[in-house]
Design a protein around this motif. Structure first.
Motif, mmCIF file in Angstrom:
data_model
loop_
_atom_site.group_PDB
_atom_site.id
_atom_site.type_symbol
_atom_site.label_atom_id
_atom_site.label_comp_id
_atom_site.label_asym_id
_atom_site.label_seq_id
_atom_site.Cartn_x
_atom_site.Cartn_y
_atom_site.Cartn_z
ATOM 1 N N PRO A 108 0.800 -1.225 0.000
ATOM 2 C CA PRO A 108 0.000 0.000 0.000
ATOM 3 C C PRO A 108 0.836 1.280 0.000
ATOM 4 O O PRO A 108 1.937 1.322 0.551
ATOM 5 C CB PRO A 108 -0.795 -0.117 1.295
ATOM 6 C CG PRO A 108 0.079 -0.914 2.202
ATOM 7 C CD PRO A 108 0.796 -1.895 1.308
ATOM 8 N N ILE A 109 0.270 2.310 -0.619
ATOM 9 C CA ILE A 109 0.850 3.646 -0.605
ATOM 10 C C ILE A 109 -0.283 4.666 -0.507
ATOM 11 O O ILE A 109 -1.361 4.470 -1.098
ATOM 12 C CB ILE A 109 1.724 3.918 -1.857
ATOM 13 C CG1 ILE A 109 2.416 5.282 -1.747
ATOM 14 C CG2 ILE A 109 0.912 3.809 -3.131
ATOM 15 C CD1 ILE A 109 3.440 5.533 -2.845
ATOM 16 N N VAL A 110 -0.069 5.716 0.264
ATOM 17 C CA VAL A 110 -1.064 6.774 0.450
ATOM 18 C C VAL A 110 -0.521 8.055 -0.170
ATOM 19 O O VAL A 110 0.624 8.450 0.108
ATOM 20 C CB VAL A 110 -1.366 7.011 1.943
ATOM 21 C CG1 VAL A 110 -2.363 8.154 2.108
ATOM 22 C CG2 VAL A 110 -1.897 5.739 2.580
ATOM 23 N N GLU A 111 -1.328 8.705 -1.014
ATOM 24 C CA GLU A 111 -0.912 9.925 -1.685
ATOM 25 C C GLU A 111 -2.010 10.985 -1.590
ATOM 26 O O GLU A 111 -3.198 10.650 -1.534
ATOM 27 C CB GLU A 111 -0.596 9.668 -3.162
ATOM 28 C CG GLU A 111 0.616 8.802 -3.407
ATOM 29 C CD GLU A 111 0.846 8.559 -4.897
ATOM 30 O OE1 GLU A 111 2.005 8.587 -5.315
ATOM 31 O OE2 GLU A 111 -0.156 8.330 -5.619
ATOM 32 N N LEU A 112 -1.593 12.232 -1.590
ATOM 33 C CA LEU A 112 -2.521 13.361 -1.667
ATOM 34 C C LEU A 112 -2.424 13.911 -3.077
ATOM 35 O O LEU A 112 -1.388 14.461 -3.477
ATOM 36 C CB LEU A 112 -2.159 14.439 -0.637
ATOM 37 C CG LEU A 112 -3.081 15.659 -0.572
ATOM 38 C CD1 LEU A 112 -4.528 15.258 -0.293
ATOM 39 C CD2 LEU A 112 -2.601 16.653 0.492
#
Length: 840
Positions: free
Chosen positions: A123-127
């Motif tokens: 998983p990766i979280v980006e804005l």
């Protein structure tokens, strides 16, 4: 709750004009955000930032997405843990071992978590640059294949590209909800989303009650929001199929920043222009936008008086006191419908309406209009039908069951091509009568046009010698008479009234006999007298039906007369707004000049503010509610009434209060219809000292900015509980000067009325003082408009312009206006107040 308690954050929020050096562009299982370490997550274009904050005066901590490229304070567009704040700075946002995005507080307590559709492997979280916070697989080939996204869980803000509506496959609803308060971002009562049924539409709700409805989508726009088709800044998309129902907007220009916000009383679209947020659209716009304002089969027409009219073929259910609020009972058919005999049933075509509420409706996109008519005719419960879409001449079938509600007449908008006509079921006899009436009116109109043209030609020829003679024998009273007649004709005032010379003038207003008015006031007895002002005495009265009224009787020695009465009668008869006093009628018998108003039991605002015994507004919420009502009334006068109106005598004694402390602006005797963007001049200076703008008092120039000045004075009085002309300090002649001194020395909080039981938030009170001082600036061009004022109430003090030195603050007293000195009044003693004429 008032519109000013919006979601703009207070000065207690941390401010910086650049992204922290600890900013990250993504979050993984090995990288997290920590509140105590002040780390942030930013979008690639650095337009948005994810960060911890404390709203207003709260010490609780929340995780939110902010605008990063807007100067000044950051602007929150989304909050993660709205329902579960963190009490300290222990917050940590991370991706846990299961691949889920979680927000932890002390002792690893979960304050919030993202409900992803499936467990992530990498998983990766980006804005994103859109302001959307997303969780996805890092090696996913399709970058838009998200496991979770914040756009699916909006707070109070709607951003471009964000869907509003339903995913019917999963049952996910995307709906805006207001913040409870400046200090609390948890969901409040107001919500804005799509109501899903056969013919879906946008609905704003307050709790469980509908507050505003857009009307259904007709293929180009929502039927109650026709301006969507002509917007130069936005492209709108509406999708309705078996998988989803959603509405979204996109910006047409890359350089434009825009957002929509739901606050505690309305929906607003903002555009960032020249360093500040400008209101592009607000809903509801007027009383006709309030859900089902006129009841079943009532057609709300904002330009008419009363604004509620029964649709053709229907009649009012009941009329008791004549109060427009009774329109909520709606209308009923003039004749009974017969279901068995279809030959006795007809359908009347109505054009240019906002389609009725579609809660009980049926839709078939493949039917044509003829098939739709048959479908409706064969169903006794069907009360109306229409094409569901208006493109290419119309297609599809929509039918309505039960009473038709929340109808309004929309302004003309390319009705030749884009009109959605609705056909309402009624007895064939009533349909025939309506058609005959329409044909007769058209024939009458043609005859009238021919006759008018002929008369105009003859009149023009005959008037030439008369005009030559008249020019050499001109009298001022002829101009007044001619002007009144023309204005009456322009504004559609139909009924006739008698003048003292036996001539007739046009006027749409119920006429009361002198005997009925006399009886209602107990023959104008002293015990019924409420007070007296520049117009004359005001009496409390009771009509035969029991309705209480306030009767304003023109005094023969009054400085006001026919001009003021004509102004007041003409204007108020056509102005319909909840924050304007209602004029019920007039009496002009026996040389009497009398106006009859609704009776308001809570007297005028100055009675509550300045009376040393009855100073009764001790809670801040009531004062802000009164301020909100005043600005809404002024906004209607300046911007949304049929003609732009300048009041010219706005003051505390002309703000009346009903039983629920709702404010209503009164006394239009000095008002003027304004036709232009600049100032107009008059050689008759009338009004009340202390509220008059300098350009009006000194030069006779008035504009909408004159009312803004008066409002600024009034706002200072409401905040301080002190009267402008009755409050003096050693170095200032009035309240304006005192407020300015405090402002310059950063002591504005000392202006706060000490009787307030609940202290308002510091930033809010300072904003109000700032706005008041902006309104009373010396030069009219420096003052904001009322619509600007409303926008300013939603801003932080640091985002507001700095006021310049106000007018009349030092060294300019009543002598400069040529007025004789007199003891300043403390408060008015009447419920229905009038203007005070000051000599010049």
């Amino acid at each position: 709750m008032d519109i000013f308690a919006s979601v703009f954050l207070s000065s207690s929020l941390l401010v910086f004009s650049f992204v922290s050096s600890d900013a990250a562009d993504s979050i993984t299982q090995s990288r997290f955000l920590s509140d105590i370490e002040n780390t942030t997550l930013v979008s690639k274009d650095r337009g948005f930032v994810l960060w911890f904050f404390s709203p207003g005066n709260s010490n609780n901590r929340y995780l939110g997405i902010w605008y990063n490229n807007i100067p000044g304070k950051f602007r929150v567009v989304w909050v993660a843990n709205r329902l579960k704040p963190i009490p300290d700075s222990s917050g940590v946002l991370m991706v846990n071992s299961a691949g889920s995005l979680v927000l932890l507080s002390q002792n690893e307590t979960v304050s919030w978590s993202a409900n992803s559709t499936k467990q992530a492997r990498n998983p990766i979280v980006e804005l994103l640059v859109s302001g959307n916070l997303v969780l996805r697989e890092e090696d996913e080939e399709n970058p838009e294949n998200y496991l979770w996204q914040s756009f699916d869980y909006p707070s109070d803000t709607w951003l471009p590209g964000m869907k509003l509506g339903w995913d019917l496959r999963t049952g996910l609803e995307r709906r805006l909800t207001e913040w409870k308060s400046l200090d609390d971002p948890s969901p409040g009562e107001m919500s804005w989303g799509i109501e899903v049924h056969n013919y879906p539409e946008l609905v704003m709700e307050k709790g469980s009650q509908k507050y505003f409805r857009s009307g259904p989508w007709n293929g180009i726009f929502f039927s109650g929001m026709p301006w969507l088709q002509a917007s130069p800044l936005f492209n709108y998309t509406f999708v309705s199929n078996k998988d989803e129902v959603h509405f979204m907007f996109e910006i047409t220009k890359i350089s434009v920043i825009a957002r929509a916000v739901l606050n505690q009383s309305m929906y607003l679209t903002y555009v960032w222009v020249d360093g500040e947020w400008e209101v592009y659209l607000s809903l509801p716009r007027d009383e006709c936008d309030v859900y089902n304002f006129c009841g079943a089969y009532g057609n709300c027409i904002i330009s008419e008086s009363p604004i509620c009219q029964c649709v053709e073929g229907f009649k009012p259910v009941s009329r008791g006191t004549g109060d427009p609020e009774e329109w909520s009972r709606g209308c009923e058919g003039k004749s009974q419908l017969s279901c068995e005999d279809k030959d006795k049933i007809g359908f009347l075509k109505l054009v240019g309406l906002k389609m009725p509420a579609t809660t009980y409706s049926w839709l078939n996109e493949s039917m044509n209009l003829g098939e739709c008519r048959v479908k409706c005719l064969n169903n006794c419960s069907c009360m109306a039908f229409a094409n569901s879409y208006i493109r290419d001449g119309g297609s599809g079938c929509a039918i309505w069951f039960g009473d038709l509600t929340d109808i309004r007449q929309m302004p003309p908008y390319r009705q030749d091509a884009n009109s959605q006509d609705v056909y309402i079921r009624m007895p064939a006899s009533e349909q025939a009568n309506s058609i005959k009436k329409e044909v007769k009116n058209k024939q009458k109109t043609k005859v009238v046009v021919i006759v008018v043209v002929a008369i105009a030609v003859v009149f023009g020829v005959l008037m030439i010698p008369y005009c030559i003679w008249k020019r050499s024998n001109f009298r001022g009273e002829d101009l007044i008479s001619f002007d009144f007649s023309n204005r009456a004709t322009e504004r559609g005032l139909i009924n006739k009234k008698r003048t003292g010379k036996g001539r007739t003038k046009e006027m749409e207003l119920p006429l009361f006999s002198f005997s009925s008015v006399s009886t209602a006031t107990n023959y104008f007895s002293a015990s019924n007298k409420l007070g007296e002002g520049g117009f004359g005495p005001v009496y409390k009265g009771s009509l035969l039906n029991g309705q209480l009224v306030a009767v304003k009787r023109l005094s023969r020695k009054s400085g006001q007369g026919w001009e003021e009465l004509k102004n007041e009668a003409m204007l108020i008869a056509k102005l319909q707004h909840k924050n304007l006093v209602k004029l019920l009628g007039c009496c002009i018998e026996r040389d009497e000049k009398i106006l009859i108003y609704e009776y308001l039991p809570n007297k005028s605002l100055d009675y509550f503010l300045f009376d040393p015994i009855r100073r009764g507004i001790k809670d801040w919420a009531t004062r802000t509610h009164i301020i909100e009502g005043i600005v809404q009334g002024l906004l209607y006068l300046h911007q949304y009434s049929r003609l732009q109106i300048i009041h010219r005598d706005l003051k505390a004694s002309n703000i009346l209060l009903d039983k629920d402390m709702n404010p209503k602006i009164s006394d239009f005797g000095l008002a003027r219809i304004f036709c232009g963007n600049g100032s107009q001049a008059t050689n008759r200076i009338v009004g009340t000292y202390g509220y008059m703008s300098p350009e009006y008092a000194m030069e006779g120039l008035f504009s909408i900015k004159s009312d803004v000045f008066s409002f600024g004075v009034l706002l200072l009085e409401i905040l301080s509980g002190k009267k402008n002309t009755g409050f003096y300090q050693s170095d200032s002649i009035n309240l304006i000067g005192y407020a300015w001194n405090l402002w310059k020395s950063n002591r504005s909080l000392e202006l706060m009325d000490p009787i307030l039981g609940d202290t308002p938030p510091t930033n809010v009170f300072l904003s109000y003082i700032n706005i008041a001082l902006l309104c009373v600036q010396e030069n009219a061009v420096d003052r904001p408009t009322i619509s600007d004022v409303i926008s300013m109430f939603n801003k932080e003090p640091a985002l507001l312009p700095s006021p310049k030195k106000p007018a009349f603050s030092f060294g300019r007293g009543m002598e400069d206006l040529g007025s004789s000195k007199r003891k300043p009044e403390i408060c008015s003693l009447n419920d229905m107040t009038v203007s005070i004429l000051e000599a010049r």
